[in-house]
Design an enzyme around this catalytic site. Structure first.
Site, mmCIF file in Angstrom:
data_model
loop_
_atom_site.group_PDB
_atom_site.id
_atom_site.type_symbol
_atom_site.label_atom_id
_atom_site.label_comp_id
_atom_site.label_asym_id
_atom_site.label_seq_id
_atom_site.Cartn_x
_atom_site.Cartn_y
_atom_site.Cartn_z
ATOM 1 N N GLU A 1 10.907 3.110 -4.500
ATOM 2 C CA GLU A 1 10.560 4.539 -4.459
ATOM 3 C C GLU A 1 11.066 5.250 -5.708
ATOM 4 O OE1 GLU A 1 12.676 8.367 -3.261
ATOM 5 O OE2 GLU A 1 12.870 6.893 -1.645
ATOM 6 N N HIS A 2 12.301 4.951 -6.112
ATOM 7 C CA HIS A 2 12.849 5.548 -7.340
ATOM 8 C C HIS A 2 12.035 5.149 -8.559
ATOM 9 C CE1 HIS A 2 16.990 7.356 -6.585
ATOM 10 N NE2 HIS A 2 16.544 7.057 -5.377
ATOM 11 N N GLU B 1 24.183 7.264 -6.133
ATOM 12 C CA GLU B 1 23.754 7.806 -4.844
ATOM 13 C C GLU B 1 24.504 7.133 -3.701
ATOM 14 O OE1 GLU B 1 19.564 8.524 -2.346
ATOM 15 O OE2 GLU B 1 19.549 7.428 -4.244
#
Length: 420
Positions: A50-51, A127
């Protein structure tokens, strides 16, 4: 408002809902692939992918991806969940074709440039570190882990650092090859949209994708257990779960109403007893988490170290006393909150687009709002009470504790108290 659906020859599904009077639209592609679809050695790769979607394609750099949407005043984003990854944009109606083209580009033509992989790897590791420094975030990963031990369903969406450090371009491409076929994709659009135009655009962009065999998912097996991490924090963090229904289960609306009565707002039983009457915490809530074939009731609170034993006892006692004491006014209040929350959320094209994609993923159709409201209205007081009994009988609680939690009971003690 009329929901329309279409399926391309290769299996890709398209669903739209025009919202007259709006100038904007939300459009995206929801892929039925999340951390649940990962092998153990892949844990975290769905989120990594996704990143990487925004880090460049064969024809656009990462800056050009952002500029393409922001030049027309829109925004683009994505998220990864346990069972789905979503890529979506909000734009003015005239720019829907552009938004879908950009989303198709990042899904079908990712560059996966080595230098960008390394940059994003560092971002994701930051993160993960941030999540570990946020007790009321990480405790839910631990709760999931002990609820579904040794299964993809129980692994963290972000993945462990040691896995993230090792992912390569080849790993990313293999995951895409396995999980990003047309039958796993749903194009959803709501707001100022034209169904036939969206279908034509989707056909042009995705129609050439070849169908791929769908993977057989490992069934979720709720087990229960405990994870306790001692740390000198200001608060002791407490998270408890009990097995609940999946979102295709006939009891799902009963479970949601039960959690609303128990801990869904300021008038809920837990908020009133734990916070208002006893002052044991600042935050406490209960919510229902549902997946394709399982689910759970989640309860969270944070309190002082010397009050963690009392907090856990009060929470357990509220669960025990729920059956037989739940009242019709409580049911009606929770029902009203549930319906209002759903309907208010659908006043934006983004909320409506999300619902379209989720309903197609779950049911392969979009139930009308009237049908959903009727299901909620059909839940009876006896059903809610009986559900409360089910939760406590033969309960296998999952418990996650973080901070100064020496005085907290273990999950076996909670189980015994629930069954008493």
């Amino acid at each position: 408002m009329t929901v329309r659906t279409h399926r391309l020859a290769n299996g890709l599904r398209i669903v739209t809902e025009p919202m007259p009077g709006l100038q904007s639209a939300s459009i995206g592609v929801w892929v039925t692939a999340g951390c649940r679809h990962e092998a153990e050695v892949e844990n975290g790769i769905a989120h990594f992918l996704e990143h990487m979607a925004f880090k460049g394609t064969a024809k656009r750099s990462s800056l050009e991806i952002a500029e393409a949407i922001e030049d027309v005043g829109g925004y683009i984003n994505a998220y990864t969940s346990r069972e789905m990854t979503a890529y979506y944009a909000r734009v003015l109606g005239a720019d829907v074709p552009l938004a879908l083209d950009v989303i198709a580009d990042i899904l079908l033509n990712p560059a996966f440039a080595p230098d960008e992989i390394e940059i994003e790897r560092d971002v994701i590791l930051q993160e993960i570190g941030q999540a570990h420094d946020t007790p009321d975030d990480i405790i839910f990963d631990w709760l999931q882990e002990v609820s579904f031990p040794g299964q993809s369903m129980g692994r963290p969406i972000l993945g462990p650092p040691e896995r993230v450090k090792g992912f390569s371009e080849g790993d990313l491409r293999r995951f895409v090859e396995k999980n990003y076929g047309p039958e796993q994709m749903i194009v959803a659009a709501a707001g100022q949209v034209d169904h036939d135009a969206v279908v034509a655009e989707a056909e042009a962009l995705f129609g050439g994708l070849k169908a791929r065999p769908l993977l057989n998912l490992e069934p979720a097996r709720y087990a229960g257990g405990e994870r306790r991490e001692e740390k000198p924090l200001e608060q002791a963090h407490f998270a408890l779960s009990l097995e609940g229904p999946g979102y295709r289960d006939g009891q799902i609306y009963t479970a949601q109403i039960h959690s609303g009565i128990l801990g869904g707002g300021m008038s809920s039983r837990l908020f009133q007893e734990v916070r208002e009457k006893r002052g044991l915490c600042y935050t406490i809530f209960a919510q229902n988490a549902a997946y394709a074939d399982s689910g759970s009731l989640l309860i969270y609170a944070g309190t002082a170290a010397d009050r963690i034993a009392e907090l856990s006892q009060v929470v357990t006692d509220e669960l025990r006393r729920f059956p037989g004491t739940v009242t019709q006014p409580e049911l009606e209040r929770a029902r009203a909150q549930m319906k209002a929350g759903m309907l208010m959320g659908l006043e934006s094209p983004s909320g409506r687009c999300e619902r379209l994609a989720r309903m197609i993923a779950i049911w392969d159709r979009v139930p009308s709002l009237e049908e959903t409201v009727a299901e909620i209205d059909a839940v009876t007081l006896d059903q809610v009470s009986d559900f409360g009994v089910q939760l406590c009988v033969d309960a296998q609680p999952a418990l996650a504790l973080y901070g100064p939690v020496t005085g907290a009971p273990d999950h076996a003690q909670i189980r015994a108290r629930l069954a008493a």
